[in-house]
Scaffold this motif. Structure first.
Motif, mmCIF file in Angstrom:
data_model
loop_
_atom_site.group_PDB
_atom_site.id
_atom_site.type_symbol
_atom_site.label_atom_id
_atom_site.label_comp_id
_atom_site.label_asym_id
_atom_site.label_seq_id
_atom_site.Cartn_x
_atom_site.Cartn_y
_atom_site.Cartn_z
ATOM 1 N N LYS A 1 45.127 6.478 -18.426
ATOM 2 C CA LYS A 1 45.731 5.429 -17.615
ATOM 3 C C LYS A 1 46.834 4.706 -18.399
ATOM 4 O O LYS A 1 46.930 4.820 -19.630
ATOM 5 C CB LYS A 1 44.675 4.445 -17.131
ATOM 6 C CG LYS A 1 43.974 3.671 -18.238
ATOM 7 C CD LYS A 1 42.885 2.776 -17.645
ATOM 8 C CE LYS A 1 42.190 1.958 -18.728
ATOM 9 N NZ LYS A 1 41.130 1.094 -18.171
ATOM 10 N N THR A 2 47.630 3.945 -17.696
ATOM 11 C CA THR A 2 48.787 3.275 -18.294
ATOM 12 C C THR A 2 48.377 2.345 -19.430
ATOM 13 O O THR A 2 49.042 2.295 -20.465
ATOM 14 C CB THR A 2 49.539 2.466 -17.210
ATOM 15 O OG1 THR A 2 49.906 3.333 -16.148
ATOM 16 C CG2 THR A 2 50.778 1.808 -17.788
ATOM 17 N N SER A 3 47.306 1.608 -19.274
ATOM 18 C CA SER A 3 46.924 0.580 -20.259
ATOM 19 C C SER A 3 46.020 1.089 -21.363
ATOM 20 O O SER A 3 45.490 0.287 -22.131
ATOM 21 C CB SER A 3 46.238 -0.581 -19.530
ATOM 22 O OG SER A 3 45.032 -0.140 -18.919
ATOM 23 N N SER A 4 45.803 2.389 -21.479
ATOM 24 C CA SER A 4 44.895 2.900 -22.511
ATOM 25 C C SER A 4 45.450 2.632 -23.903
ATOM 26 O O SER A 4 46.659 2.543 -24.115
ATOM 27 C CB SER A 4 44.673 4.398 -22.323
ATOM 28 O OG SER A 4 45.894 5.099 -22.442
ATOM 29 N N GLY B 1 39.680 4.674 -20.865
ATOM 30 C CA GLY B 1 40.800 5.116 -20.042
ATOM 31 C C GLY B 1 41.247 6.533 -20.299
ATOM 32 O O GLY B 1 42.404 6.870 -20.035
ATOM 33 N N THR C 1 49.655 7.799 -8.729
ATOM 34 C CA THR C 1 48.861 6.700 -8.174
ATOM 35 C C THR C 1 48.195 7.088 -6.858
ATOM 36 O O THR C 1 47.528 6.261 -6.234
ATOM 37 C CB THR C 1 49.744 5.461 -7.935
ATOM 38 O OG1 THR C 1 50.819 5.831 -7.063
ATOM 39 C CG2 THR C 1 50.303 4.929 -9.245
ATOM 40 N N THR D 1 42.376 2.785 -10.699
ATOM 41 C CA THR D 1 43.111 1.608 -10.216
ATOM 42 C C THR D 1 44.504 1.513 -10.823
ATOM 43 O O THR D 1 45.283 0.653 -10.418
ATOM 44 C CB THR D 1 42.331 0.321 -10.533
ATOM 45 O OG1 THR D 1 42.125 0.245 -11.952
ATOM 46 C CG2 THR D 1 40.981 0.307 -9.829
ATOM 47 N N GLU D 2 44.812 2.377 -11.813
ATOM 48 C CA GLU D 2 46.116 2.345 -12.462
ATOM 49 C C GLU D 2 46.801 3.696 -12.319
ATOM 50 O O GLU D 2 46.190 4.683 -11.919
ATOM 51 C CB GLU D 2 45.965 2.021 -13.962
ATOM 52 C CG GLU D 2 45.358 0.676 -14.273
ATOM 53 C CD GLU D 2 45.331 0.420 -15.777
ATOM 54 O OE1 GLU D 2 46.212 0.948 -16.491
ATOM 55 O OE2 GLU D 2 44.405 -0.283 -16.240
ATOM 56 N N ARG D 3 48.054 3.731 -12.699
ATOM 57 C CA ARG D 3 48.789 4.995 -12.734
ATOM 58 C C ARG D 3 48.200 5.885 -13.815
ATOM 59 O O ARG D 3 47.922 5.430 -14.922
ATOM 60 C CB ARG D 3 50.269 4.741 -12.991
ATOM 61 C CG ARG D 3 51.134 6.009 -13.011
ATOM 62 C CD ARG D 3 52.597 5.659 -13.204
ATOM 63 N NE ARG D 3 53.111 4.910 -12.061
ATOM 64 C CZ ARG D 3 53.614 5.460 -10.963
ATOM 65 N NH1 ARG D 3 53.673 6.792 -10.858
ATOM 66 N NH2 ARG D 3 54.057 4.723 -9.975
#
Length: 492
Positions: free
Chosen positions: A387-390, A403, A361, A464-466
């Motif tokens: 990214k985490t939400s991909s 992502g 991050t 904006t994400e990990r």
């Protein structure tokens, strides 16, 4: 009876377009000034009525005394109105009356639209102007004034666009120069601790940066000169038009006016038709070349002097596809036909994916990946960050919008994986080694040939994400238990 006005066509001679003087009437009942019809017949072999072209056997006409009296009344009305005319209009009429036809010695009172020049009334009946369209000089002046104003408005609009392009180009040049200065400072800071050993390399990179900056800004400045030159050309055209509009002499104003307007408009229409536009040159410097892992890059060239070492980057077994076998130390992975035991389903990827154990991050990070394939194997593999939400459960495209900041490498010329990521490289070597550099705060992901640290590709974005290291196998032609992927990680 209503007062006669100068605009009443019944009181104007159709030849001189002025009040009748000694009006006479022909057999066809058309009226003319006596001197006008005599002059007209002197230049004609056949006796014709200038209006209806009725052929007459002899030169015969009758004095129209009633019309003469009516015209006298109209002239008196005109004189009263003339007394109240502005001086500018009287000046124009004097200028009109001061010019005569060189051939017929008659006043120039009409404008031939086909020839684009003022002529006398006798010229209108000559064979030279047969079938032409005529217009009073005053109407022609007004018409061409309007056309010039339209041309001026178009040119001013184009000049406004060019001014905006000029300002934008100047801002871009300034931005490139500032960014070049920033990159230069970064290069210097990276080399600070190794300055004695790295002076040559530093100067080499700075010179490369300056050359690229000179090349880019050179193109921009050349385009800026084109914009300024075009701007000057249009300004001259506008000045010429404004000068023309201030011309009070109708003859001088109309001389060449048609060709001048047509030339201006044709040039504009040509540029529009052929899309000859002066726009903005927008190029940029590559942060991957000048603002990547420079210390590590130079370390590759100076192993005898610098040896920082690499800390291991581990893989997360819970994110690995069932056909991927991860070694015990979690630093390498290989493909197998035998599916592994079920892992945490909500983390599983759909198509031969795996993530690194550690996510980021903040900070700057660099790791290398090495793949080995035998001569009979074909390989396709994708590396980078996600990214985490991909999306993980479906075969989505691997691009920043979804992502994924990744690069795909292969030795298959018709590789279908290009449908997944547009950033695709072909490799011929049996052994592949790629470096991945992440600068979270700067929003930079760069890829390098880890053997010589040559730059391959760079993404710039806002994170904006990990972010996790991302790996993907595409086992086309790979034999079981082959193509191991080895990892190492360096935190700068």
């Amino acid at each position: 009876m209503a007062t006669a006005k100068i605009t009443d066509d019944d009181f104007l001679c159709p030849i001189c377009l002025d009040f009748f003087k000694e009006p006479v009437i022909l057999e066809c009942e058309h009226n003319f000034c006596k001197s006008c019809i005599d002059t007209a017949w002197d230049f004609e072999d056949i006796i014709l009525c200038p209006v209806c072209r009725h052929e007459l056997p002899v030169k015969k006409y009758t004095v129209n005394r009633l019309l003469s009296k009516i015209v006298e009344t109209a002239e008196m009305t005109q004189q009263c109105e003339e007394a109240g005319k502005p001086r500018q209009e009287q000046k124009k009429e004097c200028l009109l009356q001061s010019h005569e036809c060189l051939e017929h010695k008659e006043p120039l009172k009409v404008f031939c639209q086909e020839d684009g020049s003022p002529i006398c009334l006798v010229c209108t009946m000559s064979s030279k102007h047969a079938g032409h369209t005529f217009q009073p000089l005053e109407e022609s002046v007004s018409m061409f004034q309007e056309k010039l104003k339209i041309a001026e408005a178009i040119l001013k609009h184009r000049m406004n666009n060019l001014n905006e392009y000029q300002r934008k180009q100047e801002r871009l040049i300034s931005g490139i120069q500032k960014k070049a200065q920033s990159f230069e400072q970064h290069i210097k800071s990276e080399f600070a601790t190794l300055h004695q050993f790295l002076q040559n390399k530093e100067q080499q990179l700075i010179q490369q940066l300056k050359d690229e900056t000179t090349t880019i800004t050179g193109e921009m400045k050349e385009n800026l000169q084109k914009i300024e030159k075009k701007n000057e050309t249009i300004q001259r055209q506008i000045s010429a038009i404004q000068s023309k509009l201030q011309q009070e002499d109708p003859l001088l104003f109309l001389t060449g006016i048609k060709d001048e307007i047509e030339r201006t408009m044709k040039e504009y229409e040509k540029e529009v038709r052929h899309r000859i536009y002066v726009g903005v040159v927008s190029k940029n410097l590559s942060p991957g070349v000048y603002k990547g892992p420079l210390q590590y890059s130079v370390w590759k060239e100076m192993l005898s002097v610098v040896n920082p070492g690499l800390s291991p980057l581990t893989l997360d077994p819970n994110t690995a596809y069932p056909n991927l076998v991860i070694c015990k130390d979690l630093t390498s992975v290989k493909y197998s036909d035998i599916r592994q035991k079920s892992r945490n389903d909500h983390k599983d990827f759909f198509f031969y994916f795996c993530l690194g154990s550690e996510g980021f991050t903040s900070g700057k990070h660099y790791w290398e990946l090495e793949v080995e394939v035998n001569e009979q194997s074909c390989f396709v593999w994708t590396v980078g960050v996600t990214k985490t939400s991909s999306q993980r459960k479906v075969l989505s495209k691997r691009n920043p919008e979804d992502g994924y900041w990744v690069l795909t490498l292969s030795n298959i010329s018709n590789c279908i994986i290009m449908e997944l990521t547009p950033n695709f490289l072909m490799y011929d070597e049996k052994r592949q080694k790629v470096g991945v550099y992440l600068d979270y705060e700067e929003g930079q992901v760069s890829f390098y040939n880890a053997d010589n640290m040559s730059h391959l590709y760079t993404f710039t974005d806002t994170f904006t994400e990990r972010l996790y290291p991302f790996f993907q196998y595409h086992p086309f032609g790979i034999k079981p238990d082959t193509a191991p992927l080895k990892l190492s990680h360096l935190k700068l």
